[in-house]
Motif scaffolding. Structure first.
Motif, PDB file in Angstrom:
ATOM      1  N   PRO A 129       0.852  -1.115   0.082  1.00 28.52           N
ATOM      2  CA  PRO A 129       0.015   0.028  -0.084  1.00 28.52           C
ATOM      3  C   PRO A 129       0.762   1.230   0.056  1.00 28.52           C
ATOM      4  CG  PRO A 129      -0.948  -1.484   1.564  1.00 28.52           C
ATOM      5  CD  PRO A 129       0.266  -2.220   1.031  1.00 28.52           C
ATOM      6  N   ALA A 130       1.949   1.176   0.745  1.00 23.81           N
ATOM      7  CA  ALA A 130       2.788   2.517   0.635  1.00 23.81           C
ATOM      8  C   ALA A 130       3.393   2.912  -0.593  1.00 23.81           C
ATOM      9  CB  ALA A 130       3.969   2.005   1.758  1.00 23.81           C
ATOM     10  N   LEU A 131       3.978   1.874  -1.336  1.00 25.92           N
ATOM     11  CA  LEU A 131       4.256   1.825  -2.590  1.00 25.92           C
ATOM     12  C   LEU A 131       3.300   2.400  -3.681  1.00 25.92           C
ATOM     13  CD1 LEU A 131       7.024   1.811  -4.370  1.00 25.92           C
ATOM     14  CD2 LEU A 131       6.522  -0.516  -4.924  1.00 25.92           C
ATOM     15  N   VAL A 132       2.171   1.972  -3.513  1.00 26.68           N
ATOM     16  CA  VAL A 132       0.940   2.313  -4.180  1.00 26.68           C
ATOM     17  C   VAL A 132       0.586   3.775  -4.108  1.00 26.68           C
ATOM     18  CG1 VAL A 132      -1.534   2.315  -4.467  1.00 26.68           C
ATOM     19  CG2 VAL A 132      -0.352  -0.099  -4.108  1.00 26.68           C
ATOM     20  N   GLU A 133       1.058   4.315  -3.079  1.00 20.94           N
ATOM     21  CA  GLU A 133       0.707   5.774  -2.907  1.00 20.94           C
ATOM     22  C   GLU A 133       1.611   6.390  -3.435  1.00 20.94           C
ATOM     23  OE1 GLU A 133      -2.017   7.480  -1.456  1.00 20.94           O
ATOM     24  OE2 GLU A 133      -2.964   5.531  -1.272  1.00 20.94           O
ATOM     25  N   ALA A 134       3.012   5.994  -3.578  1.00 16.04           N
ATOM     26  CA  ALA A 134       4.135   6.670  -4.138  1.00 16.04           C
ATOM     27  C   ALA A 134       3.638   6.907  -5.690  1.00 16.04           C
ATOM     28  CB  ALA A 134       5.258   5.905  -3.938  1.00 16.04           C
ATOM     29  N   HIS A 135       3.165   5.895  -6.352  1.00 17.19           N
ATOM     30  CA  HIS A 135       2.737   5.900  -7.687  1.00 17.19           C
ATOM     31  C   HIS A 135       1.212   6.456  -8.190  1.00 17.19           C
ATOM     32  CE1 HIS A 135       6.650   4.931  -8.879  1.00 17.19           C
ATOM     33  NE2 HIS A 135       6.574   3.760  -7.919  1.00 17.19           N
ATOM     34  N   ARG A 136       0.573   6.612  -7.103  1.00 21.47           N
ATOM     35  CA  ARG A 136      -0.859   7.107  -7.344  1.00 21.47           C
ATOM     36  C   ARG A 136      -1.001   8.313  -8.371  1.00 21.47           C
ATOM     37  NH1 ARG A 136      -5.864   6.570  -4.659  1.00 21.47           N
ATOM     38  NH2 ARG A 136      -4.603   5.352  -3.012  1.00 21.47           N
ATOM     39  N   ASN A 137      -1.694   8.087  -9.627  1.00 20.95           N
ATOM     40  CA  ASN A 137      -1.700   9.151 -10.518  1.00 20.95           C
ATOM     41  C   ASN A 137      -0.331   9.365 -11.240  1.00 20.95           C
ATOM     42  OD1 ASN A 137      -4.671   9.728 -10.343  1.00 20.95           O
ATOM     43  ND2 ASN A 137      -4.001  10.778  -8.576  1.00 20.95           N
ATOM     44  N   PRO A 262       6.850   8.988 -11.152  1.00 17.42           N
ATOM     45  CA  PRO A 262       5.837  10.163 -10.534  1.00 17.42           C
ATOM     46  C   PRO A 262       4.926  10.808 -11.731  1.00 17.42           C
ATOM     47  CG  PRO A 262       7.969  10.235  -9.454  1.00 17.42           C
ATOM     48  CD  PRO A 262       8.179   9.190 -10.731  1.00 17.42           C
ATOM     49  N   ASP A 263       4.058  11.654 -11.282  1.00 20.49           N
ATOM     50  CA  ASP A 263       3.227  12.173 -12.356  1.00 20.49           C
ATOM     51  C   ASP A 263       4.057  13.403 -12.958  1.00 20.49           C
ATOM     52  OD1 ASP A 263       3.349  13.690 -10.170  1.00 20.49           O
ATOM     53  OD2 ASP A 263       1.144  14.256 -10.304  1.00 20.49           O
TER      54      ASP A 263
END
Length: 289
Positions: A129-137, A262-263
């Motif tokens: 989940p933490a890595l998911v947050e780093a790549h959200r959007n 990242p975005d």
């Protein structure tokens, strides 16, 4: 030939391809090929490579050596020095491998896709989940290595490798025919999640995905082979500083690498659907903002 008959013929070819490469004992065949490919017997080696040439566009003209000990030695071949220069621009994330570009684009919250209309989630792919947050959007791109390509992969940017997570799974083929038929395929196959961090603190993640006849990933900084026989811990803390272009490891056949950024990274002009790209060529550009 009419358009209707042509479509029917192509569909039959795809069905046959899917049956021959998936509706078989995938895990058992993968283990057998892993053993067979390492046999260091000249006749077996020569016949195996000749058969491989017959069914692919194998080109060994760039290989560092031409006298291989085994089929496996040929699969994991090195190239002559200087053939894959890495883009020196500090704003460029380079391709980590020779590949055919598959699905790519913006991650919609935490959803990306393996082909158009076939989504999967970052959490299913990464399991963190933490890595998911780093790549959200953020941005993602899928790089498919065919069986005849150069199978080693390299650091796409100057970075520090902080952790590797090995996830056990299946060995589906990763070709376009199978991606159309098997939902969330990349989340089902064996894979390694390489968490890296740039000097600026941003996360850049590589996900090498194994496939049929492969299911083995060698990483230099772990000094161990990751595959179905891997036992014990599957999360490895690392502290490895690498420079853009440094060799990270190799597959033992063709497969796929998914790159997550990242975005504020944008795709370079040479990135397009089904385009061929070589290790070291521009992949993404970091926005000055």
């Amino acid at each position: 030939m009419t358009i209707k008959r042509l479509i029917s013929s192509l569909t039959q070819q795809e069905n046959l391809n899917f049956l021959l490469t998936n509706r078989i004992p995938r895990a058992a065949l993968t283990r057998f090929i892993g053993w067979f490919s390492k046999i260091e017997q000249p006749l077996i080696r020569d016949l195996s490579i000749a058969c491989w040439r017959l069914f692919s566009d194998l080109d060994l003209s760039e290989a560092r050596k031409t006298d291989f000990k085994s089929l496996h030695d040929c699969f994991t071949r090195e190239l002559r020095p200087g053939l894959r220069p890495y883009d020196p621009d500090a704003s460029i994330v380079a391709s980590p491998c020779d590949a055919i570009i598959g699905a790519f684009g913006k991650i919609a919250d935490t959803e990306l896709f393996q082909i158009k209309g076939a989504p999967y989630s970052l959490l299913d792919l990464l399991g963190d989940p933490a890595l998911v947050e780093a790549h959200r959007n953020g941005r993602f791109i899928t790089l498919r290595l065919t069986s005849s390509m150069y199978h080693r992969f390299h650091a796409p940017y100057d970075c520090r490798i902080e952790r590797v997570t090995f996830i056990h799974g299946d060995t589906w083929n990763v070709n376009p025919v199978t991606l159309k038929r098997i939902e969330r395929l990349f989340c089902k196959n064996e894979r390694a999640v390489l968490q890296t961090r740039l000097a600026t603190g941003e996360a850049l993640t590589l996900v090498p995905v194994a496939a049929i006849l492969v299911a083995s990933i060698q990483l230099h900084f772990l000094d161990r082979l990751l595959n179905a026989q891997t036992r014990g811990p599957t999360v490895f803390s690392c502290d490895a500083d690498v420079r853009k272009g440094d060799e990270l490891g190799w597959f033992e056949h063709g497969s796929t690498i998914i790159v997550l950024a990242p975005d504020h990274f944008e795709f370079c002009d040479n990135v397009s659907d089904s385009a061929r790209i070589r290790a070291g060529e521009p992949l993404m550009r970091k926005s000055p903002a």
